[in-house]
Design a protein around this motif. Structure first.
Motif, PDB file in Angstrom:
ATOM      1  N   ASN A  41       0.765  -1.110  -0.015  1.00 21.00           N
ATOM      2  CA  ASN A  41       0.088   0.059  -0.066  1.00 21.00           C
ATOM      3  C   ASN A  41       0.647   1.432  -0.244  1.00 21.00           C
ATOM      4  OD1 ASN A  41      -1.933  -1.892   0.751  1.00 21.00           O
ATOM      5  ND2 ASN A  41      -1.925  -1.401   2.805  1.00 21.00           N
ATOM      6  N   LEU A  42       2.010   1.133  -0.006  1.00 21.03           N
ATOM      7  CA  LEU A  42       3.007   2.376   0.298  1.00 21.03           C
ATOM      8  C   LEU A  42       3.520   2.794  -1.017  1.00 21.03           C
ATOM      9  CD1 LEU A  42       4.285   0.917   3.678  1.00 21.03           C
ATOM     10  CD2 LEU A  42       3.059   3.069   3.578  1.00 21.03           C
ATOM     11  N   GLY A  43       3.817   2.047  -2.034  1.00 16.92           N
ATOM     12  CA  GLY A  43       4.503   2.759  -3.252  1.00 16.92           C
ATOM     13  C   GLY A  43       5.915   2.537  -3.015  1.00 16.92           C
ATOM     14  N   ALA A  44       6.603   2.087  -1.815  1.00 11.61           N
ATOM     15  CA  ALA A  44       8.035   1.867  -1.938  1.00 11.61           C
ATOM     16  C   ALA A  44       8.484   0.369  -2.539  1.00 11.61           C
ATOM     17  CB  ALA A  44       8.364   1.793  -0.357  1.00 11.61           C
ATOM     18  N   TYR A  45       9.700  -0.144  -2.300  1.00 11.69           N
ATOM     19  CA  TYR A  45       9.902  -1.383  -2.641  1.00 11.69           C
ATOM     20  C   TYR A  45       9.288  -2.368  -1.589  1.00 11.69           C
ATOM     21  CZ  TYR A  45      12.892  -0.243  -6.312  1.00 11.69           C
ATOM     22  OH  TYR A  45      13.666   0.263  -7.489  1.00 11.69           O
ATOM     23  N   GLY A  46       8.763  -3.475  -2.048  1.00  5.42           N
ATOM     24  CA  GLY A  46       7.969  -4.321  -0.997  1.00  5.42           C
ATOM     25  C   GLY A  46       8.620  -5.773  -1.274  1.00  5.42           C
ATOM     26  N   TYR A  47       8.502  -6.430   0.152  1.00  7.59           N
ATOM     27  CA  TYR A  47       8.839  -7.793  -0.174  1.00  7.59           C
ATOM     28  C   TYR A  47       8.155  -8.751   1.093  1.00  7.59           C
ATOM     29  CZ  TYR A  47      11.772 -11.996  -0.198  1.00  7.59           C
ATOM     30  OH  TYR A  47      12.511 -13.315  -0.355  1.00  7.59           O
ATOM     31  N   HIS A  48       7.233  -9.821   0.391  1.00  7.73           N
ATOM     32  CA  HIS A  48       6.596 -10.828   1.467  1.00  7.73           C
ATOM     33  C   HIS A  48       7.320 -11.836   1.709  1.00  7.73           C
ATOM     34  CE1 HIS A  48       2.057 -11.706   1.909  1.00  7.73           C
ATOM     35  NE2 HIS A  48       2.591 -11.482   2.907  1.00  7.73           N
ATOM     36  N   ALA A  49       7.754 -11.742   3.198  1.00  9.64           N
ATOM     37  CA  ALA A  49       8.767 -12.651   3.297  1.00  9.64           C
ATOM     38  C   ALA A  49       7.872 -14.135   4.057  1.00  9.64           C
ATOM     39  CB  ALA A  49       9.360 -12.309   4.783  1.00  9.64           C
ATOM     40  N   LEU A  50       8.561 -15.002   4.174  1.00  9.24           N
ATOM     41  CA  LEU A  50       8.001 -16.448   4.443  1.00  9.24           C
ATOM     42  C   LEU A  50       7.461 -16.172   6.060  1.00  9.24           C
ATOM     43  CD1 LEU A  50      10.574 -19.231   3.685  1.00  9.24           C
ATOM     44  CD2 LEU A  50       8.338 -18.740   2.692  1.00  9.24           C
ATOM     45  N   HIS A  51       6.692 -16.958   6.469  1.00  2.81           N
ATOM     46  CA  HIS A  51       5.925 -16.735   7.879  1.00  2.81           C
ATOM     47  C   HIS A  51       6.945 -16.801   9.063  1.00  2.81           C
ATOM     48  CE1 HIS A  51       2.923 -16.192  10.564  1.00  2.81           C
ATOM     49  NE2 HIS A  51       2.840 -17.594  10.740  1.00  2.81           N
ATOM     50  N   GLY A  52       7.027 -15.660   9.752  1.00  2.56           N
ATOM     51  CA  GLY A  52       8.074 -15.714  10.942  1.00  2.56           C
ATOM     52  C   GLY A  52       9.479 -15.249  10.322  1.00  2.56           C
ATOM     53  N   ARG A  53       9.914 -15.032   8.972  1.00  2.79           N
ATOM     54  CA  ARG A  53      11.348 -14.879   8.761  1.00  2.79           C
ATOM     55  C   ARG A  53      11.337 -13.510   8.202  1.00  2.79           C
ATOM     56  NH1 ARG A  53      11.343 -18.987  11.880  1.00  2.79           N
ATOM     57  NH2 ARG A  53      10.739 -21.021  10.986  1.00  2.79           N
ATOM     58  N   VAL A  54      10.571 -12.697   8.618  1.00  2.55           N
ATOM     59  CA  VAL A  54      11.010 -11.268   7.941  1.00  2.55           C
ATOM     60  C   VAL A  54      12.057 -10.598   8.509  1.00  2.55           C
ATOM     61  CG1 VAL A  54       9.369 -10.171   9.876  1.00  2.55           C
ATOM     62  CG2 VAL A  54       9.415  -9.066   7.572  1.00  2.55           C
ATOM     63  N   LEU A  55      12.680 -10.962   9.889  1.00  7.57           N
ATOM     64  CA  LEU A  55      13.612 -10.363  10.339  1.00  7.57           C
ATOM     65  C   LEU A  55      15.041 -10.565   9.697  1.00  7.57           C
ATOM     66  CD1 LEU A  55      12.758 -10.175  14.308  1.00  7.57           C
ATOM     67  CD2 LEU A  55      13.033  -8.202  12.461  1.00  7.57           C
ATOM     68  N   PRO A  56      15.330 -12.134   9.612  1.00 13.98           N
ATOM     69  CA  PRO A  56      16.544 -12.467   8.993  1.00 13.98           C
ATOM     70  C   PRO A  56      16.643 -11.935   7.331  1.00 13.98           C
ATOM     71  CG  PRO A  56      15.224 -14.329   9.302  1.00 13.98           C
ATOM     72  CD  PRO A  56      14.615 -13.458  10.155  1.00 13.98           C
ATOM     73  N   THR A  57      15.474 -11.817   6.671  1.00 15.84           N
ATOM     74  CA  THR A  57      15.173 -11.286   5.319  1.00 15.84           C
ATOM     75  C   THR A  57      15.840  -9.794   5.367  1.00 15.84           C
ATOM     76  OG1 THR A  57      13.500 -12.885   5.123  1.00 15.84           O
ATOM     77  CG2 THR A  57      13.911 -11.168   3.456  1.00 15.84           C
ATOM     78  N   ALA A  58      15.101  -8.955   6.257  1.00 11.49           N
ATOM     79  CA  ALA A  58      15.352  -7.703   6.432  1.00 11.49           C
ATOM     80  C   ALA A  58      16.745  -7.395   6.876  1.00 11.49           C
ATOM     81  CB  ALA A  58      14.561  -6.992   7.656  1.00 11.49           C
ATOM     82  N   ALA A  59      17.475  -8.286   7.671  1.00  9.66           N
ATOM     83  CA  ALA A  59      18.958  -8.012   8.143  1.00  9.66           C
ATOM     84  C   ALA A  59      19.595  -8.327   6.842  1.00  9.66           C
ATOM     85  CB  ALA A  59      19.274  -9.135   9.293  1.00  9.66           C
ATOM     86  N   GLY A  60      19.171  -9.263   6.062  1.00  2.00           N
ATOM     87  CA  GLY A  60      20.103  -9.504   4.724  1.00  2.00           C
ATOM     88  C   GLY A  60      19.957  -8.473   3.534  1.00  2.00           C
ATOM     89  N   ALA A  61      18.794  -7.763   3.511  1.00  2.00           N
ATOM     90  CA  ALA A  61      18.540  -6.531   2.796  1.00  2.00           C
ATOM     91  C   ALA A  61      19.667  -5.452   3.230  1.00  2.00           C
ATOM     92  CB  ALA A  61      16.931  -6.288   2.665  1.00  2.00           C
ATOM     93  N   TRP A  62      19.361  -5.149   4.341  1.00  2.00           N
ATOM     94  CA  TRP A  62      20.291  -4.049   5.187  1.00  2.00           C
ATOM     95  C   TRP A  62      21.682  -4.486   4.962  1.00  2.00           C
ATOM     96  CZ3 TRP A  62      23.367  -4.412   9.687  1.00  2.00           C
ATOM     97  CH2 TRP A  62      24.123  -3.263   9.944  1.00  2.00           C
ATOM     98  N   GLU A  63      22.112  -5.486   5.086  1.00  2.00           N
ATOM     99  CA  GLU A  63      23.563  -5.926   5.027  1.00  2.00           C
ATOM    100  C   GLU A  63      24.027  -5.624   3.532  1.00  2.00           C
ATOM    101  OE1 GLU A  63      25.042  -9.465   6.940  1.00  2.00           O
ATOM    102  OE2 GLU A  63      24.179  -8.763   8.799  1.00  2.00           O
ATOM    103  N   ALA A  64      23.073  -5.849   2.610  1.00  2.00           N
ATOM    104  CA  ALA A  64      23.445  -5.848   1.260  1.00  2.00           C
ATOM    105  C   ALA A  64      23.341  -4.692   0.598  1.00  2.00           C
ATOM    106  CB  ALA A  64      22.416  -7.072   0.416  1.00  2.00           C
ATOM    107  N   ASN A  65      22.778  -3.648   1.104  1.00  2.00           N
ATOM    108  CA  ASN A  65      22.560  -2.243   0.377  1.00  2.00           C
ATOM    109  C   ASN A  65      22.488  -1.144   1.465  1.00  2.00           C
ATOM    110  OD1 ASN A  65      22.027   0.163  -0.924  1.00  2.00           O
ATOM    111  ND2 ASN A  65      20.371  -0.877  -2.179  1.00  2.00           N
TER     112      ASN A  65
END
Ligand SMILES: Cc1ncc(C[n+]2csc(CCOP(=O)(O)OP(=O)(O)O)c2C)c(N)n1
Ligand code: SF4
Ligand SMILES: [Mg+2]
Length: 275
Positions: free
Chosen positions: A54-78
């Motif tokens: 709903n926000l118009g930014a980049y979005g990613y729908h993570a696996l259930h319960g796995r949003v934190l490691p996915t976000a940590a990976g994105a933060w580390e990568a960029n």
């Protein structure tokens, strides 16, 4: 021909608290003038897990319960991205709880917004670990008990101005490299567990208490425990580590990944395993 992504309308029930969380986040992104193409919103699974659409930014729908490691990976990568993880209490405090504790401990510098409604809304109202009347988990107390935590706050969708301020403060903390910014929001599910009346009665605004010092971890812990025993729910800025102001959690992506520059530390680690 180029196509521009258009955010979709929320699919939430009328009156759902998650509208308030989205409004606060959109407002905070606007207040801080963060460009949408430099913003990534990652969400868990649940009604809350559609906020990124709903926000118009980049979005990613993570696996259930796995949003934190996915976000940590994105933060580390960029390191240029403003990374925001978001999800429900089921996603974050049930299946995802192991990740929350270790994210508190490791302090990656991104924001995590948990929409707490005490249930699994998407799957029609089963109890989550925060359902009142059951043996509950308080993620604020959990965060205070991990000595590395740097930013802990709780908002309420019935206090929209404060929620926008807290969201702005969390984003600022993380963007300045001060560590993991944790914001829980009381965001009632009006369809399966309408907690608006009881939370209105039980909430207590620590931001309005001049005697409360959000930089004192021990006092914060004691106060939250005391309030819990009185059936009161603290909202506001609960804790911010004063030392975090002078510290910067370096994004690993900012350091060299050239193999030669890591030989020495590699040999050091390996030497510890030799007999
Ligand atoms: C691995 C896995 N287990 C279970 C589910 C079923 N499931 C979907 S959403 C959800 C919980 C949603 O609750 P919450 O995170 O609190 O979000 P809300 O809908 O309340 O906003 C569950 C258990 C799933 N999608 N995947
Ligand atoms: S079921 Fe509950 S949590 Fe889900 S959209 Fe409706 S009010 Fe919101
Ligand atoms: Mg929920």
């Amino acid at each position: 021909m180029t196509a521009t992504y258009r955010p979709v309308e929320p699919i939430w029930c009328a009156g759902c608290g998650h509208f308030g969380v989205e409004a606060a986040l959109a407002g905070a992104l606007a207040d801080l003038v963060i460009p949408k193409h430099e913003t990534l919103v990652l969400a868990g699974i649940g009604c809350s897990g559609t906020i990124q659409n709903n926000l118009g930014a980049y979005g990613y729908h993570a696996l259930h319960g796995r949003v934190l490691p996915t976000a940590a990976g994105a933060w580390e990568a960029n390191p240029d991205l403003t990374v925001i993880a978001a999800g429900g209490d089921g996603d974050g405090y049930a299946i995802g709880m192991g990740h929350l504790i270790h994210t508190f401990r490791r302090n990656p510098s991104f924001t995590y917004i948990v929409m707490n409604n005490g249930i699994y809304g998407l799957t029609k109202g089963q109890n989550s670990p925060t359902r009142q009347g059951t043996a509950t988990i308080d993620a604020i107390l959990l965060g205070l008990s991990v000595l590395e935590t740097t930013f802990i706050a709780r908002g309420f969708t019935r206090a929209p101005d404060q929620l926008r301020r807290l969201t702005t403060a969390a984003l600022t903390h993380a963007r300045e490299g001060r560590g993991f910014a944790f914001l829980e929001v009381l965001s009632p599910c009006v369809t399966y567990n309408d907690t608006y009346p009881v939370w209105e009665a039980e909430q207590l605004d620590l931001d309005a208490d001049d005697g409360y010092d959000p930089t004192d971890r021990s006092a914060a812990f004691t106060r939250v425990v005391d309030l819990q025993s009185q059936n009161r729910i603290p909202i506001g800025l609960i804790y911010r580590d004063p030392a975090a102001e002078s510290r910067s959690f370096v994004n690993p992506a900012a350091s060299s990944i050239e193999p030669a520059s890591h030989v020495e530390s590699y040999m050091d680690v390996m030497s510890r395993y030799r007999i």
